[in-house]
Structure formats: C-alpha cells, structure tokens
Scaffold this active site. Structure first.
Site, PDB file in Angstrom:
ATOM      1  N   ARG A   1       0.798  -1.226   0.000  1.00  0.00           N
ATOM      2  CA  ARG A   1       0.000   0.000   0.000  1.00  0.00           C
ATOM      3  C   ARG A   1       0.825   1.268   0.000  1.00  0.00           C
ATOM      4  O   ARG A   1       0.337   2.317  -0.348  1.00  0.00           O
ATOM      5  CB  ARG A   1      -0.956  -0.011   1.189  1.00  0.00           C
ATOM      6  CG  ARG A   1      -2.069  -0.980   0.942  1.00  0.00           C
ATOM      7  CD  ARG A   1      -3.114  -1.014   2.014  1.00  0.00           C
ATOM      8  NE  ARG A   1      -3.757  -2.314   1.941  1.00  0.00           N
ATOM      9  CZ  ARG A   1      -3.618  -3.273   2.821  1.00  0.00           C
ATOM     10  NH1 ARG A   1      -2.869  -3.070   3.881  1.00  0.00           N
ATOM     11  NH2 ARG A   1      -4.214  -4.428   2.660  1.00  0.00           N
ATOM     12  N   VAL A   2       2.066   1.193   0.408  1.00  0.00           N
ATOM     13  CA  VAL A   2       2.839   2.431   0.392  1.00  0.00           C
ATOM     14  C   VAL A   2       4.105   2.338  -0.443  1.00  0.00           C
ATOM     15  O   VAL A   2       4.685   3.342  -0.798  1.00  0.00           O
ATOM     16  CB  VAL A   2       3.231   2.899   1.818  1.00  0.00           C
ATOM     17  CG1 VAL A   2       2.035   3.314   2.599  1.00  0.00           C
ATOM     18  CG2 VAL A   2       4.017   1.831   2.526  1.00  0.00           C
TER      19      VAL A   2
END
Ligand code: ATP
Ligand code: MG
Length: 734
Positions: free
Chosen positions: A600-601
């Site tokens: 997600r990052v």
C-alpha cells in the site's frame, strides 16, 4: 543303588556341561569384554587426542591454473577456513564454560571465606559495633509504600520483621519498634514486630516492613558482588584477582549501604507460569528474580496474587521460594556488539562466541514513534527479487506481510532479502519464533556463506524453548532493531513467524486463566501484534531519519487468509506478499500470487525506472492468469489470445528466480523491459543464461546506457529506443 546312579549321572552331566559350555560362555563374554575394552580405549584415545593441527600450509593459487582447479582449491580453502573457525568457536566455548564455572566456584569459596572472616576478631567486634549505625541508617529511610497503604485499607496490622546475624541489643530492638510504630501511627495503623536471628546473614541486620526490605547485611553485599561478577567478563586471571581483591577490601571495611527492595513468595508454579504473593508495588512487565537467580516477567496483577512467566529453567522454583524485585522492566542488551551474533529471547548469546561487549540495554516494550515523529515512506528497500521489487515494492519503514501455507518459500524470501542488503548499509534482525533449531543454524550458515551475518543478528526462540521466551522474542528483536533506528540507520526486521508467536501467547494466556476468545486466542492478541508492528517506522529528519522495516511472516492453513490471526495481521500491515502453494508446486518460484499481493505504500518508494517498466506487468499477468484458466480446455485460440498467453508465459518464466540470487534493481528493470516489450525472441527465459548474458553485454558493450539504467530515473523516449535497439542487438546474437 538307584540313587547312586542318579547322582553319578548328574555329576557326569554337570562335568560335560562345564567342559563344553565353558568355551561358549567364555567366547560370548570374552568377546563382549574385549569389545568393551576396545571401546573404552577408543574413547580414551579420542579424549586425549588434541585438536587436529593444520601444519600444512594453505595451497597457494597460481594464476595460470585452469579455472576448474582454482574452483576446487577455493572450495578446499573454504572448508579449511570453516574448520579453523569451528576450532576457534570450540575453544571459546570451553573458555566460556571454564569462566562460568570459576565464577560460581569463586562465589562459593568467597561466601565461606567471608563468613569465616566475620566470625573472627577483630572483624567480629567491628561489625557488631556497626549495628547501631545500620539501624539508624535504616530508620532514616523507612516509609510506607502505596502497596502498604493499600494493604492497610483491609487490615489493621502491618507486619514488621527485624532480622540479624547475631542476637541484638534490646535497646536497638526497642528503637526499631518505636520508630515503626510511629510510622504506622501516621496512617492510624498498627505494627507487629518480630525479631529473628539468622546466621546466614553473616553480619549486619535487615528490617522488613510489609513487603519492603531495608537490607544492611553482609550477605546482601555478597549478592551484589555475585551479580557484578556475572556481568563482567573474566577475560584473564588478572581480572579475577582484581575483582576479588576489590571485594575483600570492601568486605573488611564493611560500610553498610542499605539496599531497599521488595520481596515476595511463590505460591504455585506450573508450566513456566508462577503465581506469587507479596511484591506489593510490582508493575506490569517488571523483571523479578528468584532465589537461585532465575528471572521472570510479570504478566498479571490481581488483588491477591501476581502472575509471571519464568524465563528458562524452573525446576528449582517451588512454592515458598523467595522472589525479589530488581527494579527494572524487561530489557535486552543492544548495540553494535550484537551484529553477527545469535542470541536468545532475553539477549544472552547462544552461539558460543563469548561475552557480548555492550553495556547498553533497551526495554523490550516501548511505545511506538508518534505520528509527528515519522516521515513518509519514500525510499525503497530492495529485496532483489524481481516479482517483489517490480510488483509489490517495499519501502523503508513499511510493514509488509509474507503470508502463505507451509513450505511455500516464506522464509526463503526473507533470507534472500537479508542477503540482498549487503553493501546497502542496512542492519538486519532475524527473529526465529517456534522454528526448529536445525533450521536456525542452517540459516546462520547460509548468511555467513553470503557474507550477510556481519550486519545481521539472529534472535532464536526455537520450538523447544518455553512459550514465555517465544512470546517475548519479537519484542526483544524490535528493541535491538530500534537501537539502530534511533542511531539513524536503516533496519530490516523479520518475524518468522507470527502465527507461532500467537500460539505461544495463547498458551501463556490459557495458563494464566484468561478467558479465551475466537479460535481460543485471548482477546488482546490483536493489540499484541499491532503494538509490535506499530514500532516500525521511518523517522523524521529531526530524529535522525532512521527506519525500521518489518517483514512479519504468517503461515496459513490450506490458503485460508480469512482465519483469525491472518486477518488480524493483514489489517495491521501495509500490504502482503501472498505465496500460493499451487504455484509453488507448478514450479513457479518464488510462488507469489500477484492478484492477492499488494503493497500500500511501497509504490511511492519505487525507483522511477522500475515504476516505468513495471506499470503494466500486474494487469498483463492478471489477464494471462484469467485467459489461462479460460483456455485450459479449448484448442481453438485466436491470434490475439495466443499472443497474450505467450507473453504471459514469458513473463512468468522471467519472474522465476532461484534462491540466493538477488538481482540489482537496474538488472531487474532491464530484463522486465525486454520481456514486456517482447524483445527476447525465442530465448528460453526460464534458464537464466539469456538474462545473465544480457547483463554482461550491457556492462561490457553498452556502458553509457548501463550507467543511465543504474541511476534508476525514468527513461526518455530516446534512451528507451536506444535500450530497445541494444536488447535487439543482443537477442540477434543469441
Ligand atoms: P515453513 O512453513 O516450513 O516455514 P517456508 O514457507 O518458510 O516453510 P521455505 O523453508 O522458505 O518455506 O522453503 C521451502 C522449500 O522451498 C525449501 O526447500 C526451499 O529451498 C525451497 N524454495 C523456496 N524458494 C525457492 C526458490 N525461489 N527457488 C527454489 N527453491 C525454493
Ligand atoms: Mg519458514
């Protein structure tokens, strides 16, 4: 007559048996005896055999030897080096055992010596003269603790015990009685004073009010001496001498320093869990010490009893055993000295390589950095694995879960990532929870062989250790990692694995009689893992800019990622790498299921070049998997579908990567570019000859382009075209 015949017959029979049987008996027992003697001799010989000496010089390697021979020689050399290292380790281990033995022997003879010293003049009178001073000194310190006050709410009398090595003067006893009465009168309580003698104290006296002890005895000094002795490495005989002389001097001029601590008593022990009373002001997470030096950590505080886990052996602990607070919460040694070492969950080295030369410690549980202390995740943590760096990139400070069934290559990914950190200035911590000991030593050897152990610490809490040690291992590992993070370094920590950690915690909780929740795990298991993983961070520049990246591992059962622990950890982490056992058995290794994996990052931390070449990979692969299922049964395939299938197959083949073969980022980008642009021709991408050749070709013949690729920036259209042409040129040669 008949009886005579019977007797004669019997005698003849016995004679025959003796003559014929003796030989057989002798043979049977004789050979056995010989064997035993032979074995004994062999054993003696082995014992007396010195370490093999390697007087032969290591063969020199001459430049003009053919390559195979050089290869062989280097292997032989390596073996020799390993034997040398092993010998050294063995000797260090023997040295360690010897110093430990001397330590305990020193302590024993010391106690006896000191006892004798104080039973004789002039020391006897000297110590007796000091009794009044000790009493005054104790009385100047006594006070009621919050625990005493709480006790007095439900009881009117607080017990006070005065203990000494010799019979005390009545005046002194009266003084103590009055002083304690006065103290209790301030809160409307009463005391009940007991006076006891105990020669074990050697000299001096001690006062106990409630659970608090004011100790001014010689035996207490000896206790502290023993602790100091255990802490300090006995590097030579001189150190031993120095320490002992130092102590003797203090013992002779005994100046009582009053040590204040709290005592408790064991009520019950079972399965490494111990219930106690006393210890009035104890706190959660505090470390306590039992009579023989065993340590434990408080995990439960109830009005009438306190629960703790015991670290290590507990067979000498029984009901009635005394426990004392040592005034600190659970902590582990930290620092550079830990690199290259294997330690257990409480930070004691277990690799036989001697003392850990560090004085710094960090508590195993601290709160995670606050939001304002953090910076965005913006630089990549490269795993060297194509499928991950291209499609589920990990950023420094991120928490990326590795999840999959058993034997799907979870550990392999973590170990490859550690190996890939070589030369990248990243410290690695590998926490093995509930693994086999053989696997841990295998991992150590692998890391050593790849030169990765020098920046790595292994925390080992194998399945054979108690649940308590398995429970604290990841917290200890994180404390060691945090030390480096706050020094401004980048750290990678692997928790292998948190499923076993959850099981260990479940065991502890059930033994502590906590109610069980879903799947029999205690209700706070989510909190346990979240407070552990929240400690990973990328710190702001103000705090030094260090980072802690976590790779927790979770084992699923039959691919069920919706079970309790997997869902918990999935929701805590910033993404997951899902390993598929079906893919693994199809031969796709690493068996990463791209559809179910996500980061997600990490995307914002990917190199621009990698982002450019891998942007369409995910969709292409998804399309391929879908078409593959769809066309499994049919034979009529149109051209477009066939092309998609072919390019998908090529991509899957490219993503196959053996263990211990991490690739530099630019190499990954180059081969993925070549494959996605369909420039590889008929080359077999599963065999890595094509790709290795391509890298060699670029390094040797396309130096300028290689330099651009190494920079990792986005390619302009021109460079892209140049790279395309270069790849085509290479493919043409194949
Ligand atoms: P466990 O559940 O027992 O912890 P695991 O999921 O950690 O297993 P590993 O021990 O890493 O799995 O790997 C299982 C086996 O697969 C090992 O024998 C390993 O050598 C092999 N393996 C893993 N990755 C690869 C790879 N990329 N190429 C070839 N073999 C691999
Ligand atoms: Mg594993």
């Amino acid at each position: 007559m008949e009886i005579q015949y019977v007797i004669i017959n019997f005698l003849i029979l016995v004679l025959i048996l003796v003559i014929a049987g003796r030989k057989t008996v002798k043979r049977i027992f004789g050979t056995r005896r010989e064997r035993v003697i032979r074995e004994l001799d062999e054993a003696l010989e082995i014992q007396s055999r010195p370490f093999p000496e390697f007087s032969e010089p290591v063969p020199e390697i001459s430049e003009d030897f053919p390559e195979e021979i050089i290869g062989e020689r280097t292997a032989a050399e390596k073996k020799l080096a390993a034997i040398y290292a092993f010998q050294e380790r063995e000797q260090r281990e023997i040295h360690r055992l010897m110093t430990e033995k001397t330590k305990s022997e020193l302590m024993k003879s010391f106690s006896l010596g000191v006892k004798e010293l104080f039973s004789k003049e002039p020391y006897y009178s000297k110590i007796r003269e000091k009794e009044e001073r000790i009493v005054d000194s104790i009385l100047s310190q006594i006070k009621l603790t919050p625990g005493d006050m709480a006790y007095l709410k439900h009881h009117d009398v607080l017990y006070v015990t005065l203990m000494s090595a010799f019979p005390l003067d009545e005046k002194l006893v009266e003084k103590v009685d009055n002083a304690t009465k006065e103290l209790l009168a301030t809160v409307n309580g009463k005391t009940s004073l007991w006076v006891r003698e105990d020669p074990e104290f050697i000299g001096g006296l001690r006062l106990r009010i409630g659970d608090t002890v004011y100790d001014g005895t010689v035996s207490e000094e000896l206790y502290h001496f023993g602790r100091r002795l255990n802490r300090e490495p006995l590097t030579s005989d001189d150190t031993v001498k120095e320490i002992t002389e130092d102590f003797l001097k203090t013992a002779k001029n005994f100046q009582p320093a009053i040590n204040v601590y709290q005592l408790g008593r064991v009520l019950t022990v079972s399965d490494g869990i111990c219930w106690m009373d006393g210890l009035a002001d104890i706190m959660y997470g505090e470390v306590i010490e039992f009579e023989r030096g065993e340590r434990g950590m408080i995990l439960d505080i109830q009005p009438d009893r306190i629960g703790c886990v015991i670290f290590g052996e507990f067979e000498h602990i029984e009901s009635g055993t005394k426990v004392r607070r040592i005034g600190r919460i659970a902590s582990v040694p930290v620092g550079n000295a830990l690199l290259g070492r294997v330690v257990n969950a409480i930070g004691n080295p277990i690799d036989g390589e001697g003392h850990l030369f560090t004085n710094e410690r960090r508590p195993i549980e601290v709160s995670a950095p606050a939001i304002l202390d953090r910076a965005p995740v913006n630089s990549p943590l490269l795993t060297g694995i194509k499928a991950i760096d291209a499609m589920v990139p990990i950023g420094k400070g991120q928490r990326e879960l590795i999840i999959g069934d058993r034997q799907t290559g979870k550990t392999a990914i973590a170990i490859d990532t550690i190996i890939n950190q070589k030369g990248k200035n990243t410290v690695c911590i590998y926490v093995a929870i509930g693994q086999k000991e053989s696997l841990i030593s295998e991992i150590k050897e692998t890391l050593e062989n790849h030169g990765a152990m020098e920046y790595t610490t292994i925390i080992s809490a194998p399945a054979s250790e108690s649940a308590a040690l398995q429970y604290i291992a990841p917290f200890s590992g994180t404390a060691m990692a945090e030390y480096f993070m706050y020094e401004g370094k980048d750290v990678l920590i692997v928790y292998d694995d948190l499923s076993k950690h959850a099981v260990a915690y479940r065991e502890l909780s059930l033994l502590l009689h906590r109610p069980s929740g879903r799947e029999a795990y205690p209700g706070d298991i989510f909190y346990l893992h979240s407070r552990l993983l929240e400690r990973s961070a990328h710190l702001s520049d103000k705090l030094g800019g260090g980072s802690l990246t976590a790779l927790p591992i979770i084992e699923t059962l039959a691919g069920d990622i919706s079970a309790y622990i997997p869902t918990n950890v999935i929701s805590i982490t910033d993404g997951q790498i899902f390993l598929d056992s079906e893919l693994f058995h199809e031969g796709q290794r690493p068996a990463i299921n791209v559809g179910l994996s996500v980061s997600r990052v990490g995307g914002s931390a990917q190199y621009k070049l990698m982002k450019q070449v891998s942007s369409s990979l995910r969709t292409n692969l998804a399309q391929y998997r879908e078409l593959q299922d769809f066309t499994q049964f049919g034979t009529d395939i149109d051209d477009v579908t066939k092309r998609t299938l072919d390019s998908g197959k090529r991509l899957m083949a490219t993503l196959k990567q053996g263990r211990y073969q991490p690739l530099d980022s630019w190499k990954q980008s180059l081969i993925l570019f070549a494959v996605s642009e369909n420039l590889t021709g008929e080359a077999d991408l599963e065999e890595k000859d094509y790709e290795n050749g391509l890298f060699g070709f670029f390094i040797k013949e396309k130096k300028e382009l290689t330099d651009i690729l190494i920079k990792g920036d986005r390619l302009s259209d021109e460079t892209k075209e140049a790279v395309r042409e270069a790849v085509k040129e290479y493919t043409g040669r194949c």
